[in-house]
Design a protein around this motif. Sequence first.
Motif, short mmCIF file in Angstrom:
data_model
loop_
_atom_site.label_atom_id
_atom_site.label_comp_id
_atom_site.label_asym_id
_atom_site.label_seq_id
_atom_site.Cartn_x
_atom_site.Cartn_y
_atom_site.Cartn_z
N LEU A 87 0.96 -1.17 -0.08
CA LEU A 87 0.16 0.19 -0.45
C LEU A 87 0.64 0.95 0.23
O LEU A 87 0.70 2.52 -0.54
N ALA A 88 1.85 0.91 0.89
CA ALA A 88 2.77 2.38 1.08
C ALA A 88 3.87 2.90 -0.76
O ALA A 88 3.70 3.56 -0.95
N ALA A 89 3.57 1.71 -1.35
CA ALA A 89 4.16 1.62 -2.68
C ALA A 89 2.96 2.20 -3.60
O ALA A 89 3.54 2.93 -4.79
N TRP A 90 1.62 1.35 -3.50
CA TRP A 90 0.92 1.73 -4.54
C TRP A 90 0.63 3.21 -4.34
O TRP A 90 0.26 4.06 -5.06
N LEU A 91 0.24 4.03 -3.62
CA LEU A 91 0.09 5.45 -3.22
C LEU A 91 0.93 6.18 -4.30
O LEU A 91 -0.10 6.76 -5.17
N PRO A 92 1.78 6.49 -4.18
CA PRO A 92 2.38 7.24 -5.06
C PRO A 92 2.21 7.16 -6.62
O PRO A 92 2.67 7.59 -7.51
N VAL A 93 2.70 5.56 -6.29
CA VAL A 93 2.30 5.33 -8.17
C VAL A 93 0.85 5.12 -8.02
O VAL A 93 1.06 6.30 -9.91
#
Length: 115
Positions: free
Chosen positions: A97-103
């Motif tokens: 989720l922490a990686a999904w937000l910026p993407v």
Amino acid sequence: MTEYIVRFLVGGAVVSAFAMLADVLRPKSFAGLFGAAPSVALATLGIAIYAHGAGYAALQSRSMMAGAIALAAYSILVCHLLVRTRLRALPATILSLAAWLPVAFLLLAIAGAQT
């Protein structure tokens, strides 16, 4: 109120059509893919075209595609963390989720999302 009725009728018709298509295809695991998301997206885009015009619907469709790409990136990362690093499910989803937000926000900015 009439928009909800139209959404209900169009959504129901499109969900039924996709359910019939999924019933014909093999393997049956495709049935879930054709059941909900594509039919709801098509019904929403149809209503957006009717209510707001093609330009608005085009913007919404680009946003839907950006969201789908971000979800694919999230899913790939979760699978990688679960299988390769043998991380447990909760930490893998939180990290993903922490990686999904910026993407997701980057893709929405590229797609020209509304402000």
